[in-house]
Design a protein around this motif. Structure first.
Motif, PDB file in Angstrom:
ATOM      1  N   MET A  27       0.646  -1.442   0.113  1.00  0.00           N
ATOM      2  CA  MET A  27      -0.059   0.554  -0.251  1.00  0.00           C
ATOM      3  C   MET A  27       1.248   1.004  -0.028  1.00  0.00           C
ATOM      4  O   MET A  27       0.585   1.811  -1.195  1.00  0.00           O
ATOM      5  CB  MET A  27      -0.937   0.056   0.999  1.00  0.00           C
ATOM      6  N   LYS A  28       1.524   0.833   0.746  1.00  0.00           N
ATOM      7  CA  LYS A  28       2.879   2.063   1.368  1.00  0.00           C
ATOM      8  C   LYS A  28       3.490   2.449   0.268  1.00  0.00           C
ATOM      9  O   LYS A  28       3.930   3.781  -0.505  1.00  0.00           O
ATOM     10  CB  LYS A  28       3.420   2.344   2.676  1.00  0.00           C
ATOM     11  N   ASP A  29       4.672   1.093  -0.549  1.00  0.00           N
ATOM     12  CA  ASP A  29       5.448   1.838  -1.201  1.00  0.00           C
ATOM     13  C   ASP A  29       5.133   1.251  -3.217  1.00  0.00           C
ATOM     14  O   ASP A  29       5.431   1.489  -3.695  1.00  0.00           O
ATOM     15  CB  ASP A  29       7.199   0.494  -1.269  1.00  0.00           C
ATOM     16  N   GLY A  30       3.762   0.108  -2.851  1.00  0.00           N
ATOM     17  CA  GLY A  30       3.999  -0.457  -4.608  1.00  0.00           C
ATOM     18  C   GLY A  30       4.750  -1.328  -5.017  1.00  0.00           C
ATOM     19  O   GLY A  30       5.820  -1.760  -3.731  1.00  0.00           O
ATOM     20  N   TYR A  31       4.626  -1.992  -5.972  1.00  0.00           N
ATOM     21  CA  TYR A  31       5.693  -2.554  -6.266  1.00  0.00           C
ATOM     22  C   TYR A  31       7.267  -2.169  -7.035  1.00  0.00           C
ATOM     23  O   TYR A  31       7.583  -0.845  -6.914  1.00  0.00           O
ATOM     24  CB  TYR A  31       5.120  -3.089  -7.939  1.00  0.00           C
ATOM     25  N   GLY A  32       7.950  -2.907  -5.956  1.00  0.00           N
ATOM     26  CA  GLY A  32       9.423  -2.304  -6.438  1.00  0.00           C
ATOM     27  C   GLY A  32      10.287  -2.059  -5.602  1.00  0.00           C
ATOM     28  O   GLY A  32       9.722  -1.213  -4.951  1.00  0.00           O
ATOM     29  N   ILE A  33      11.714  -1.627  -6.367  1.00  0.00           N
ATOM     30  CA  ILE A  33      12.150  -0.353  -5.754  1.00  0.00           C
ATOM     31  C   ILE A  33      11.931   0.474  -5.535  1.00  0.00           C
ATOM     32  O   ILE A  33      11.852   0.988  -6.850  1.00  0.00           O
ATOM     33  CB  ILE A  33      13.673  -0.982  -5.702  1.00  0.00           C
ATOM     34  N   ASN A  34      11.904   1.984  -4.791  1.00  0.00           N
ATOM     35  CA  ASN A  34      11.899   3.154  -4.971  1.00  0.00           C
ATOM     36  C   ASN A  34      12.649   3.624  -3.696  1.00  0.00           C
ATOM     37  O   ASN A  34      13.925   3.196  -3.443  1.00  0.00           O
ATOM     38  CB  ASN A  34      10.580   3.153  -4.956  1.00  0.00           C
ATOM     39  N   GLU A  35      12.369   5.569  -4.408  1.00  0.00           N
ATOM     40  CA  GLU A  35      13.663   5.919  -4.181  1.00  0.00           C
ATOM     41  C   GLU A  35      13.703   6.194  -1.955  1.00  0.00           C
ATOM     42  O   GLU A  35      14.616   6.310  -1.710  1.00  0.00           O
ATOM     43  CB  GLU A  35      13.468   7.767  -4.277  1.00  0.00           C
ATOM     44  N   ASN A  36      12.628   5.476  -2.086  1.00  0.00           N
ATOM     45  CA  ASN A  36      12.479   5.226  -0.586  1.00  0.00           C
ATOM     46  C   ASN A  36      12.883   4.412   0.492  1.00  0.00           C
ATOM     47  O   ASN A  36      14.424   5.027   1.429  1.00  0.00           O
ATOM     48  CB  ASN A  36      10.469   5.724  -0.007  1.00  0.00           C
ATOM     49  N   ILE A  37      13.433   3.414  -0.575  1.00  0.00           N
ATOM     50  CA  ILE A  37      13.792   2.553  -0.174  1.00  0.00           C
ATOM     51  C   ILE A  37      14.815   2.631  -0.475  1.00  0.00           C
ATOM     52  O   ILE A  37      15.986   2.225   0.922  1.00  0.00           O
ATOM     53  CB  ILE A  37      12.781   1.567  -1.024  1.00  0.00           C
ATOM     54  N   ILE A  38      16.080   3.208  -1.101  1.00  0.00           N
ATOM     55  CA  ILE A  38      16.843   4.078  -1.119  1.00  0.00           C
ATOM     56  C   ILE A  38      17.485   4.488  -0.281  1.00  0.00           C
ATOM     57  O   ILE A  38      19.131   4.688   0.167  1.00  0.00           O
ATOM     58  CB  ILE A  38      17.565   4.316  -2.206  1.00  0.00           C
ATOM     59  N   GLU A  39      16.622   5.658   0.343  1.00  0.00           N
ATOM     60  CA  GLU A  39      17.278   6.225   0.767  1.00  0.00           C
ATOM     61  C   GLU A  39      17.695   6.116   2.586  1.00  0.00           C
ATOM     62  O   GLU A  39      18.039   6.155   3.360  1.00  0.00           O
ATOM     63  CB  GLU A  39      15.949   7.976   1.248  1.00  0.00           C
ATOM     64  N   LYS A  40      16.251   4.694   2.642  1.00  0.00           N
ATOM     65  CA  LYS A  40      16.728   3.808   4.500  1.00  0.00           C
ATOM     66  C   LYS A  40      17.749   3.464   4.542  1.00  0.00           C
ATOM     67  O   LYS A  40      17.947   2.793   4.984  1.00  0.00           O
ATOM     68  CB  LYS A  40      14.806   3.236   4.161  1.00  0.00           C
ATOM     69  N   ALA A  41      17.965   2.502   2.545  1.00  0.00           N
ATOM     70  CA  ALA A  41      19.357   1.973   2.236  1.00  0.00           C
ATOM     71  C   ALA A  41      20.643   2.797   3.451  1.00  0.00           C
ATOM     72  O   ALA A  41      21.476   2.570   3.997  1.00  0.00           O
ATOM     73  CB  ALA A  41      19.382   1.457   1.264  1.00  0.00           C
ATOM     74  N   VAL A  42      20.810   3.782   2.444  1.00  0.00           N
ATOM     75  CA  VAL A  42      21.788   4.970   2.862  1.00  0.00           C
ATOM     76  C   VAL A  42      21.660   5.520   4.712  1.00  0.00           C
ATOM     77  O   VAL A  42      23.062   5.697   5.008  1.00  0.00           O
ATOM     78  CB  VAL A  42      21.574   6.065   2.020  1.00  0.00           C
ATOM     79  N   GLU A  43      20.498   5.717   4.944  1.00  0.00           N
ATOM     80  CA  GLU A  43      20.591   5.820   6.135  1.00  0.00           C
ATOM     81  C   GLU A  43      20.671   4.970   6.720  1.00  0.00           C
ATOM     82  O   GLU A  43      21.646   4.858   7.795  1.00  0.00           O
ATOM     83  CB  GLU A  43      18.600   6.422   6.706  1.00  0.00           C
ATOM     84  N   ASP A  44      20.448   3.078   6.721  1.00  0.00           N
ATOM     85  CA  ASP A  44      20.821   2.460   7.433  1.00  0.00           C
ATOM     86  C   ASP A  44      22.132   2.151   7.243  1.00  0.00           C
ATOM     87  O   ASP A  44      22.926   1.140   7.552  1.00  0.00           O
ATOM     88  CB  ASP A  44      19.893   0.881   7.254  1.00  0.00           C
ATOM     89  N   GLN A  45      23.098   2.493   6.077  1.00  0.00           N
ATOM     90  CA  GLN A  45      24.565   2.420   5.881  1.00  0.00           C
ATOM     91  C   GLN A  45      24.727   0.869   5.736  1.00  0.00           C
ATOM     92  O   GLN A  45      25.457   0.784   5.243  1.00  0.00           O
ATOM     93  CB  GLN A  45      25.694   2.830   6.969  1.00  0.00           C
ATOM     94  N   ILE A  46      24.084   0.725   4.391  1.00  0.00           N
ATOM     95  CA  ILE A  46      24.102  -0.390   3.291  1.00  0.00           C
ATOM     96  C   ILE A  46      24.716   0.562   2.636  1.00  0.00           C
ATOM     97  O   ILE A  46      24.761   1.212   1.787  1.00  0.00           O
ATOM     98  CB  ILE A  46      22.824  -0.685   3.410  1.00  0.00           C
TER      99      ILE A  46
END
Length: 575
Positions: free
Chosen positions: A114-133
């Motif tokens: 519901m929140k993200d929709g299908y697949g990878i997106n910029e919010n998911i990328i930002e979270k990964a950067v924040e988590d030092q992935i």
């Protein structure tokens, strides 16, 4: 309206039967599935894991393996991003388990439907950067996410795509297609034009499995350690409705062989809550019992609940989660039934107006079940169907298609109406602004070249075979054709004019009809029809004969075995 067709493919069925010690009927069924030549027949009947291609033949695998091996060695953090359906959850699990067992610093995120929709997106990328992935590894998504991948690269992430969906393209003026590949460090997708992998029809989990096989080989590890993943791979392969031919068929066969011995505590719990450990498990159980429970978590809660079940090692906690998934799926079934009723009312109106592609708008429908509803309406009316519902931004939905109508290609022709879309020839998803709904319906129908004959449901009969030919041995031999699924459908036989001697009705809803039948040769056999009694009696009237398609089974009751036919399609005659 139905059109019945009989396969008329030729071969020396007696000779094939003698060579492979199978009934000529089985030989004919194999030919009907376009399995030709001794080598292919042998692989169809006896194919095993040794027939699976070398994973290094897949474009990008070698480069992807080199990167992941280096990241494991350097203790870099890797995050897996998958889709939220069965294939996505299983792909994620396969990658996580294999890389974790190799010592990788691995975690995962599954987009919220519901929140993200299908697949990878910029919010998911930002979270990964924040988590030092350090590295993102996708599975069952990413091939159409060029903008998000570019965003990830700009933020210093290593990006590896593993996917199996159709590659987006630009249609040139000369009619040729130019692929649009995301700017990742590595793209692994057997559907890329330059990929020479011999079997490009794998699901996302199949691509993930081949990737970890290559990783294990590359690191000198015993790939037999991956065997326990085969049962999970079988579930994903069946549930993603990819062709059950070639390597997919082998993966499902091998996974079904091992499923009751699985060491995965969560999968065992899921089998136990459905009482499957005491039964023979076939592809039906994967597609219609296990798979929907995994899907229900992604539809109504979070798909991470299902993935966490497969990572759970505590038996009590696993049983509790498995029960919760079963309850979620029961709720999903009830919501689906209500949605189908509302959608059918709309669909019949649009069909009457002459629409070839049925674009249905159900504002209150839970967006996660739009695809299921679209599939049910498509099965009922045999038209391509989109079901759209209100979403956070505009409207969103899913489509299901019929043979001869490539949904993804047709959507490419009207892509200006979408804010986002993607999919396969037979299924697709899309988002659009609410004010563009009418334009979408109008344009998709204006472009549609289907005509009336395309909407007739085609019933493909394998063999016109009188019930007199059925034996216990033949039914046992039919099991060599399993697992059944797309492009390896359950055989369908036909008998012309069986006499109906008696009709009995069972079931609390009066929807199990048992016919006592007799052939012109005097063979007596029971026929089962699963249909509402009132509807059946109305069609039957005073007729005494039935012409039907069927699949033969062995009915076992109180230790007594008898032959029976399960009737699929039928019509009546007087006599």
């Amino acid at each position: 309206m139905e059109q019945w067709y009989l396969y008329k493919k030729k071969a020396d069925f007696t000779k094939i039967g003698e060579k492979f010690q199978i009934d000529p009927v089985i030989a004919r069924l194999i030919r009907n599935r376009d399995v030709i030549g001794d080598e292919e027949i042998h692989k169809y009947l006896y194919g095993n894991l040794s027939d699976i291609s070398d994973p290094f033949l897949m474009k990008g695998v070698r480069e992807g393996v080199d990167i992941i091996r280096e990241k494991i060695r350097d203790r870099k953090t890797i995050r897996i991003i998958s889709d939220y359906d069965v294939d996505g959850v299983v792909s994620n699990y396969i990658l996580w388990k294999a890389i974790y067992d190799l010592g990788g610093m691995i975690d995962f995120q599954i987009p919220d439907r519901m929140k993200d929709g299908y697949g990878i997106n910029e919010n998911i990328i930002e979270k990964a950067v924040e988590d030092q992935i350090d590295t993102i590894l996708t599975c069952d998504n990413g091939i159409a996410a060029s903008e998000a991948i570019r965003f990830g690269k700009e933020h210093g992430l290593t990006m590896i795509i593993t996917d199996h969906h159709d590659v987006p393209f630009i249609l040139n003026e000369d009619g040729s297609k130019e692929e649009i590949l995301p700017p990742a460090d590595v793209v692994i997708n057997p559907k890329q034009k330059e990929c020479k992998y011999p079997y490009p029809l794998l699901c996302g989990a199949g691509v993930a499995f081949q990737f970890v096989r290559a990783l294990y080989k590359s690191m000198g590890e015993d790939e037999n350690k991956l065997e326990d993943l085969l049962s999970m791979l079988a579930i994903a392969t069946v549930c993603d409705v990819v062709d059950l031919t070639g390597e997919n068929r082998i993966f499902v066969k091998e996974g079904l062989k091992r499923i009751k011995e699985t060491r995965n505590v969560g999968l065992r719990a899921l089998l136990n809550v459905h009482d499957l450990m005491e039964k023979q498990i076939q592809s039906y159980a994967l597609g219609f019992i296990i798979g929907p429970c995994i899907n229900a978590s992604g539809r109504l809660e979070s798909a991470e609940k299902a993935l966490n079940l497969f990572l759970e090692e505590d038996k009590k906690k696993a049983m509790q989660t498995a029960k919760e998934l079963k309850e979620l799926n029961d709720l999903r079934k009830s919501m689906t039934e209500n949605g189908v009723k509302a959608a059918l009312d709309q669909a019949i109106k649009y069909e009457a107006k002459g629409d070839k592609v049925l674009v249905l708008y159900l504002p209150d429908c839970h967006e996660s079940i739009a695809g299921i509803i679209a599939g049910r309406i498509k099965d009922r009316l045999n038209h391509p169907v989109f079901v759209l519902t209100d979403a956070k931004d505009g409207i969103k939905g899913s489509g299901r298609s019929i043979e001869g109508y490539s949904m993804f290609e047709e959507m490419m022709k009207v892509k200006e109406v979408f804010t986002k879309f993607g999919g396969h020839p037979m299924a697709a998803g899309c988002s659009l602004e609410k004010e563009d709904l009418k334009a979408f319906r109008k344009k998709i129908n204006e472009n549609c070249t289907l005509d009336e004959k395309d909407f007739a449901k085609k019933v493909q009969i394998d063999i016109d075979m009188p019930v007199d030919y059925i034996t216990m041995d033949l039914i046992h031999q039919l099991s060599v054709l399993e697992p059944f699924g797309k492009e390896n459908k359950k055989p369908l036989f036909a008998h012309r004019k069986l006499k109906i001697e008696r009709v009995n009705v069972f079931g609390k809803n009066k929807n199990v009809i048992k016919l006592a039948l007799k052939s012109s040769q005097g063979t007596r056999i029971d026929g089962m029809i699963f249909e509402d009694e009132t509807e059946f009696r109305e069609k039957m009237g005073t007729n005494k004969y039935i012409t039907c398609t069927y699949y033969p089974v062995i009915n076992e009751y109180q230790g007594y075995k008898s032959l029976q036919i399960n009737i699929q399609n039928y019509f009546f005659a007087e006599g």
